[in-house]
Design an enzyme around this catalytic site. Structure first.
Site, PDB file in Angstrom:
ATOM      1  CD  GLN A  94      -2.940  -1.174   2.227  1.00  0.00           C
ATOM      2  OE1 GLN A  94      -2.599  -1.872   3.173  1.00  0.00           O
ATOM      3  NE2 GLN A  94      -4.075  -0.508   2.213  1.00  0.00           N
ATOM      4  CG  HIS A 139      -1.088  -6.441   4.742  1.00  0.00           C
ATOM      5  ND1 HIS A 139      -1.036  -5.937   6.029  1.00  0.00           N
ATOM      6  CD2 HIS A 139      -2.203  -5.904   4.193  1.00  0.00           C
ATOM      7  CE1 HIS A 139      -2.069  -5.124   6.235  1.00  0.00           C
ATOM      8  NE2 HIS A 139      -2.802  -5.085   5.130  1.00  0.00           N
ATOM      9  CG  ASN A 195      -3.797  -7.798   7.258  1.00  0.00           C
ATOM     10  OD1 ASN A 195      -3.889  -7.359   8.400  1.00  0.00           O
ATOM     11  ND2 ASN A 195      -4.533  -7.342   6.242  1.00  0.00           N
ATOM     12  CD  GLU A 196      -8.063  -6.978   7.614  1.00  0.00           C
ATOM     13  OE1 GLU A 196      -8.371  -6.860   6.415  1.00  0.00           O
ATOM     14  OE2 GLU A 196      -8.234  -6.079   8.447  1.00  0.00           O
TER      15      GLU A 196
END
Ligand code: FCB
Length: 429
Positions: A34, A122, A165-166
């Site tokens: 990101q 991620h 992540n998630e």
């Protein structure tokens, strides 16, 4: 850069996380892709904005400046991720310079008494991986473990690790909605993918513990406050209850029992054995919002979602309801794991500094209340340090404590950055 004398333990973590004022982790969280993009990642060709400019903040080159911002904020912890596709741009090509780059970040953090927390995965993958070994194929496990092994052999001084992540967001986006790579929409492939990801978590947990004495390992689980659209409607309540169990709690049960129980609306329940029982040293909770849901046969999986501004806190620029009280709810669910809890992400997309401050204060107040009531919360990571690329929203969602001008790449502190520094100094937990 000076190298940490004890390669496996950073100064802050000797002796473990103890809680109490000096040990509460006050941090910010980011993810590599990101901030810095990667031409080799699946997302780079997935998104047309990124095709033009994959490196939105140029963090890969400006990282030293950005790490100074952590110092300025006064945080004692920083969660960031390693971009797998930079480490392994081709299946048979490992980039030693990229590994050294992430090690340098760790070294700078440690020199500055900032606890590093690394996320191994991620959301993004090398493009070759997602094409040849997407998560629903068994080859994915071996490939991910090779990457994890490479990182663990190379990176020194990191005690806190997030494997995934998630994972549920990855599943919903990549395997049910199909809005994230690999863009599949198939419930049975989704389950296979989840099983493989959880197998990887279990094996990586063991791998990290074999290399890092006293390691603290978890996933970062996205949890949301979920509620029926209309409280009086039994169908809405049923949907909300199924969702609460699946989205928030089924992973907790899998960590407690080694079995994952999945029940999608109007389908037969499924039970999977997943080798992750007790494979946690703390539990990472990402919390952002509350969602109201109802049955709608014309929507995917028969569920329609919406955000409503019920408490008067407003909605974020993503349209998400601001609902600090929901954090207590999800922390209570998570507390059944009987392990320390860390809020690994919490943040707001807004250009309005006052709103950002109110959001942060609201959530930190809830944490304080939870700690007073006996919940074992050991850390808070605000998402995010600087404005960055938000997966499906592009560059408009402004989560940063520092604003980024995406043309000049200049970083400017928001008032929320000053407020966060004050919060860190003034809170006594
Ligand atoms: C979370 C993601 C993170 C960021 C925030 C806003 O779900 O983990 O990368 O996009 O949402």
């Amino acid at each position: 850069m000076k190298f940490n004398a004890n390669p496996s333990l950073s100064p802050l973590t000797k002796g473990g996380i103890k809680g109490g004022k000096d040990h509460f982790l006050w941090g910010v969280a980011t993810s590599a892709f990101q901030l810095e993009g990667s031409p080799y990642a699946d997302w780079a060709s997935w998104d047309s904005i990124l095709n033009i400019n994959p490196d939105v903040t140029n963090h890969y080159h400006l990282y030293k400046k950005d790490l100074l911002l952590l110092k300025e904020l006064g945080v004692n912890a920083y969660r960031f991720s390693i971009e797998w596709s930079r480490i392994q741009p081709k299946e048979n090509l490992w980039d030693a310079e990229a590994i050294a780059h992430y090690q340098e970040i760790v070294d700078i953090l440690i020199e500055n008494n900032i606890e590093p927390m690394i996320t191994l995965h991620h959301f993004t993958h090398p493009l070759w991986f997602i094409k040849r070994y997407p998560w629903h194929k068994d080859g994915s496990i071996g490939k991910f473990l090779e990457y994890a092994e490479k990182i663990l052999a190379a990176i020194r001084g990191v005690r806190y690790w997030i494997t995934f992540n998630e994972p549920y967001v990855l599943l919903l986006g990549g395997y049910l909605e199909g809005c994230m790579p690999p863009g599949v929409s198939d419930a049975s492939l989704a389950l296979k993918a989840l099983e493989n990801i959880l197998i990887c978590h279990g094996k990586t947990f063991d791998m990290i513990h074999a290399k890092v004495p006293g390691a603290m390992v978890s996933v970062a689980h996205n949890m949301a406050a979920l509620a029926p659209w209309k409280g009086w409607n039994p169908l809405d309540r049923l949907i909300a209850n199924i969702a609460k169990y699946f989205y928030n709690r089924s992973l907790l049960d899998a960590f407690l029992t080694g079995r994952l129980y999945v029940k999608f609306p109007f389908r037969k329940p499924i039970e999977l054995n997943v080798p992750i029982k007790d494979k946690l040293d703390f539990f990472g909770v990402n919390y952002y919002t509350r969602v109201h849901m109802r049955f709608n046969p014309f929507r995917k999986m028969g569920v329609e979602l919406r955000h409503r501004d019920i408490d008067g806190y407003g909605l974020t620029d993503m349209g998400w309801e601001i609902h600090p009280r929901g954090l207590e709810k999800v922390l209570r669910y998570a507390s059944k794991l009987n392990t320390p809890l860390i809020i690994t992400e919490n943040g707001i997309a807004t250009r309005n500094d006052r709103k950002k401050i109110k959001f942060m204060k609201g959530h930190v107040d809830v944490i304080e209340k939870c700690i007073k009531k006996g919940l074992d919360v050991r850390g808070y990571f605000y998402w995010s340090l600087i404005d960055n690329y938000e997966w499906l929203q592009g560059l408009d969602a402004r989560f940063g404590l520092y604003k980024v001008d995406f043309d000049t790449l200049e970083r400017t502190p928001t008032q929320a950055a000053t407020y966060y520094s004050y919060l860190i100094k003034s809170r006594t937990f």
